[in-house]
Design a protein around this motif. Structure first.
Motif, PDB file in Angstrom:
ATOM      1  N   MET A  44      -7.429 -19.788  -4.494  1.00  0.00           N
ATOM      2  CA  MET A  44      -8.038 -20.181  -5.730  1.00  0.00           C
ATOM      3  C   MET A  44      -7.341 -21.429  -6.230  1.00  0.00           C
ATOM      4  SD  MET A  44      -6.623 -17.483  -8.650  1.00  0.00           S
ATOM      5  CE  MET A  44      -6.615 -16.059  -7.614  1.00  0.00           C
ATOM      6  N   ASP A  45      -8.052 -22.211  -6.982  1.00  0.00           N
ATOM      7  CA  ASP A  45      -7.398 -23.379  -7.572  1.00  0.00           C
ATOM      8  C   ASP A  45      -7.502 -23.277  -9.089  1.00  0.00           C
ATOM      9  OD1 ASP A  45      -9.532 -25.714  -8.475  1.00  0.00           O
ATOM     10  OD2 ASP A  45     -10.322 -24.416  -6.909  1.00  0.00           O
ATOM     11  N   ILE A  46      -6.454 -23.724  -9.736  1.00  0.00           N
ATOM     12  CA  ILE A  46      -6.333 -23.666 -11.173  1.00  0.00           C
ATOM     13  C   ILE A  46      -6.143 -25.089 -11.670  1.00  0.00           C
ATOM     14  CG2 ILE A  46      -4.967 -22.760 -13.092  1.00  0.00           C
ATOM     15  CD1 ILE A  46      -4.563 -21.188  -9.749  1.00  0.00           C
ATOM     16  N   ARG A  47      -6.935 -25.474 -12.645  1.00  0.00           N
ATOM     17  CA  ARG A  47      -6.836 -26.826 -13.201  1.00  0.00           C
ATOM     18  C   ARG A  47      -6.702 -26.735 -14.711  1.00  0.00           C
ATOM     19  NH1 ARG A  47     -10.402 -30.518  -9.445  1.00  0.00           N
ATOM     20  NH2 ARG A  47     -10.476 -29.153  -7.633  1.00  0.00           N
ATOM     21  N   LEU A  48      -5.905 -27.618 -15.254  1.00  0.00           N
ATOM     22  CA  LEU A  48      -5.776 -27.685 -16.704  1.00  0.00           C
ATOM     23  C   LEU A  48      -6.973 -28.413 -17.305  1.00  0.00           C
ATOM     24  CD1 LEU A  48      -2.031 -28.689 -17.154  1.00  0.00           C
ATOM     25  CD2 LEU A  48      -3.060 -26.441 -17.484  1.00  0.00           C
ATOM     26  N   HIS A  49      -7.351 -28.001 -18.479  1.00  0.00           N
ATOM     27  CA  HIS A  49      -8.387 -28.711 -19.226  1.00  0.00           C
ATOM     28  C   HIS A  49      -7.821 -30.076 -19.604  1.00  0.00           C
ATOM     29  CE1 HIS A  49     -10.960 -29.776 -22.640  1.00  0.00           C
ATOM     30  NE2 HIS A  49     -11.857 -28.965 -22.057  1.00  0.00           N
ATOM     31  N   PRO A  50      -8.641 -31.126 -19.614  1.00  0.00           N
ATOM     32  CA  PRO A  50      -8.139 -32.464 -19.945  1.00  0.00           C
ATOM     33  C   PRO A  50      -7.389 -32.549 -21.275  1.00  0.00           C
ATOM     34  CG  PRO A  50     -10.371 -32.622 -19.101  1.00  0.00           C
ATOM     35  CD  PRO A  50     -10.066 -31.155 -19.263  1.00  0.00           C
ATOM     36  N   TRP A  57       1.771 -14.514  -0.518  1.00  0.00           N
ATOM     37  CA  TRP A  57       1.043 -15.591  -1.178  1.00  0.00           C
ATOM     38  C   TRP A  57       2.003 -16.705  -1.542  1.00  0.00           C
ATOM     39  CZ3 TRP A  57       2.118 -16.997  -6.253  1.00  0.00           C
ATOM     40  CH2 TRP A  57       2.877 -16.089  -6.992  1.00  0.00           C
ATOM     41  N   ILE A  58       1.437 -17.895  -1.695  1.00  0.00           N
ATOM     42  CA  ILE A  58       2.204 -19.051  -2.146  1.00  0.00           C
ATOM     43  C   ILE A  58       1.354 -19.817  -3.154  1.00  0.00           C
ATOM     44  CG2 ILE A  58       3.531 -19.302  -0.013  1.00  0.00           C
ATOM     45  CD1 ILE A  58       1.737 -21.737   0.636  1.00  0.00           C
ATOM     46  N   ALA A  59       2.030 -20.559  -3.997  1.00  0.00           N
ATOM     47  CA  ALA A  59       1.365 -21.475  -4.923  1.00  0.00           C
ATOM     48  C   ALA A  59       1.861 -22.876  -4.588  1.00  0.00           C
ATOM     49  CB  ALA A  59       1.687 -21.121  -6.366  1.00  0.00           C
ATOM     50  N   VAL A  60       0.919 -23.813  -4.489  1.00  0.00           N
ATOM     51  CA  VAL A  60       1.242 -25.185  -4.099  1.00  0.00           C
ATOM     52  C   VAL A  60       0.668 -26.135  -5.143  1.00  0.00           C
ATOM     53  CG1 VAL A  60       0.984 -26.923  -2.295  1.00  0.00           C
ATOM     54  CG2 VAL A  60       1.076 -24.500  -1.675  1.00  0.00           C
ATOM     55  N   GLN A  61       1.489 -27.072  -5.553  1.00  0.00           N
ATOM     56  CA  GLN A  61       1.005 -28.077  -6.495  1.00  0.00           C
ATOM     57  C   GLN A  61       1.154 -29.445  -5.848  1.00  0.00           C
ATOM     58  OE1 GLN A  61       3.009 -28.340 -10.271  1.00  0.00           O
ATOM     59  NE2 GLN A  61       1.210 -29.206 -11.235  1.00  0.00           N
ATOM     60  N   VAL A  62       0.035 -29.983  -5.339  1.00  0.00           N
ATOM     61  CA  VAL A  62       0.060 -31.287  -4.683  1.00  0.00           C
ATOM     62  C   VAL A  62      -0.559 -32.376  -5.558  1.00  0.00           C
ATOM     63  CG1 VAL A  62       0.136 -30.369  -2.348  1.00  0.00           C
ATOM     64  CG2 VAL A  62      -2.064 -30.805  -3.423  1.00  0.00           C
ATOM     65  N   GLN A  63      -1.200 -31.946  -6.637  1.00  0.00           N
ATOM     66  CA  GLN A  63      -1.783 -32.887  -7.595  1.00  0.00           C
ATOM     67  C   GLN A  63      -1.344 -32.491  -8.993  1.00  0.00           C
ATOM     68  OE1 GLN A  63      -6.014 -32.752  -7.255  1.00  0.00           O
ATOM     69  NE2 GLN A  63      -6.060 -33.647  -5.211  1.00  0.00           N
ATOM     70  N   PRO A  64      -1.098 -33.448  -9.844  1.00  0.00           N
ATOM     71  CA  PRO A  64      -0.752 -33.104 -11.225  1.00  0.00           C
ATOM     72  C   PRO A  64      -1.894 -32.341 -11.894  1.00  0.00           C
ATOM     73  CG  PRO A  64      -0.497 -35.467 -10.820  1.00  0.00           C
ATOM     74  CD  PRO A  64      -1.149 -34.878  -9.619  1.00  0.00           C
ATOM     75  N   ARG A  65      -1.547 -31.396 -12.753  1.00  0.00           N
ATOM     76  CA  ARG A  65      -2.517 -30.646 -13.547  1.00  0.00           C
ATOM     77  C   ARG A  65      -3.378 -29.698 -12.714  1.00  0.00           C
ATOM     78  NH1 ARG A  65      -2.631 -32.291 -18.541  1.00  0.00           N
ATOM     79  NH2 ARG A  65      -4.748 -31.612 -18.946  1.00  0.00           N
ATOM     80  N   ARG A  66      -2.959 -29.415 -11.481  1.00  0.00           N
ATOM     81  CA  ARG A  66      -3.714 -28.515 -10.605  1.00  0.00           C
ATOM     82  C   ARG A  66      -2.737 -27.677  -9.801  1.00  0.00           C
ATOM     83  NH1 ARG A  66      -8.260 -29.771  -5.975  1.00  0.00           N
ATOM     84  NH2 ARG A  66      -7.883 -27.843  -4.855  1.00  0.00           N
ATOM     85  N   LEU A  67      -3.098 -26.403  -9.570  1.00  0.00           N
ATOM     86  CA  LEU A  67      -2.285 -25.493  -8.780  1.00  0.00           C
ATOM     87  C   LEU A  67      -3.202 -24.768  -7.809  1.00  0.00           C
ATOM     88  CD1 LEU A  67       0.680 -24.256  -8.736  1.00  0.00           C
ATOM     89  CD2 LEU A  67      -0.328 -22.360  -9.979  1.00  0.00           C
ATOM     90  N   ASP A  68      -2.815 -24.681  -6.562  1.00  0.00           N
ATOM     91  CA  ASP A  68      -3.570 -23.931  -5.565  1.00  0.00           C
ATOM     92  C   ASP A  68      -2.796 -22.679  -5.212  1.00  0.00           C
ATOM     93  OD1 ASP A  68      -5.864 -25.702  -4.961  1.00  0.00           O
ATOM     94  OD2 ASP A  68      -4.289 -27.098  -4.407  1.00  0.00           O
ATOM     95  N   LEU A  69      -3.478 -21.539  -5.207  1.00  0.00           N
ATOM     96  CA  LEU A  69      -2.890 -20.260  -4.848  1.00  0.00           C
ATOM     97  C   LEU A  69      -3.523 -19.826  -3.535  1.00  0.00           C
ATOM     98  CD1 LEU A  69      -0.966 -18.107  -6.190  1.00  0.00           C
ATOM     99  CD2 LEU A  69      -3.060 -16.912  -6.802  1.00  0.00           C
ATOM    100  N   ILE A  70      -2.677 -19.636  -2.526  1.00  0.00           N
ATOM    101  CA  ILE A  70      -3.143 -19.268  -1.184  1.00  0.00           C
ATOM    102  C   ILE A  70      -2.559 -17.906  -0.854  1.00  0.00           C
ATOM    103  CG2 ILE A  70      -3.174 -19.927   1.251  1.00  0.00           C
ATOM    104  CD1 ILE A  70      -2.524 -22.829   0.159  1.00  0.00           C
ATOM    105  N   ALA A  71      -3.405 -16.963  -0.432  1.00  0.00           N
ATOM    106  CA  ALA A  71      -2.935 -15.601  -0.190  1.00  0.00           C
ATOM    107  C   ALA A  71      -3.513 -15.036   1.096  1.00  0.00           C
ATOM    108  CB  ALA A  71      -3.333 -14.700  -1.351  1.00  0.00           C
ATOM    109  N   ASN A  72      -2.703 -14.198   1.742  1.00  0.00           N
ATOM    110  CA  ASN A  72      -3.144 -13.379   2.857  1.00  0.00           C
ATOM    111  C   ASN A  72      -3.440 -12.011   2.263  1.00  0.00           C
ATOM    112  OD1 ASN A  72      -3.425 -11.761   5.070  1.00  0.00           O
ATOM    113  ND2 ASN A  72      -1.585 -12.457   6.090  1.00  0.00           N
ATOM    114  N   LEU A  73      -4.656 -11.539   2.363  1.00  0.00           N
ATOM    115  CA  LEU A  73      -5.039 -10.292   1.704  1.00  0.00           C
ATOM    116  C   LEU A  73      -4.700  -9.046   2.513  1.00  0.00           C
ATOM    117  CD1 LEU A  73      -8.423 -11.430   0.150  1.00  0.00           C
ATOM    118  CD2 LEU A  73      -6.158 -11.374  -0.883  1.00  0.00           C
ATOM    119  N   ILE A  74      -4.043  -9.219   3.638  1.00  0.00           N
ATOM    120  CA  ILE A  74      -3.569  -8.076   4.433  1.00  0.00           C
ATOM    121  C   ILE A  74      -2.135  -7.781   4.005  1.00  0.00           C
ATOM    122  CG2 ILE A  74      -3.077  -7.223   6.747  1.00  0.00           C
ATOM    123  CD1 ILE A  74      -5.202  -9.247   7.741  1.00  0.00           C
TER     124      ILE A  74
END
Length: 63
Positions: free
Chosen positions: A1-7, A41-58
Motif C-alpha cells: 500500500m502507499d500512503i501520501r500526505l495531503h498537500p 513487512w517493511i516500510a520504504v520512503q523513496v519520495q518525500p511525503r509518501r510511504l510505501d508499505l510492502i508485506a508478505n502475507l504468509i
C-alpha cells in the motif's frame, strides 16, 4: 500500500512516519501485537511525503 500526505499537511519526521507505518500495518492485520511469528513487512520512503508499505502475507509459521 502507499500512503501520501495531503498537500496541506505538514511534513512528518522520521519517527512520525515510523508510527504511521506501524499503525497502518496493525490496522490492515499485517502486524499483530504479541504475535511473534506474524507477517514480514517493511516500510520504504523513496519520495518525500509518501510511504510505501510492502508485506508478505504468509506468516512465518506457514499460516
Amino acid at each position: 500500500m502507499d500512503i501520501r500526505l495531503h498537500p496541506q499537511n505538514r511534513d512528518l519526521t522520521g519517527p512520525e512516519w515510523a508510527e504511521v507505518a506501524h499503525r497502518l500495518a496493525r490496522a490492515a492485520g499485517i502486524e499483530i501485537p504479541g504475535k511473534e511469528h506474524g507477517c514480514r513487512w517493511i516500510a520504504v520512503q523513496v519520495q518525500p511525503r509518501r510511504l510505501d508499505l510492502i508485506a508478505n502475507l504468509i506468516h512465518l509459521d506457514g499460516a
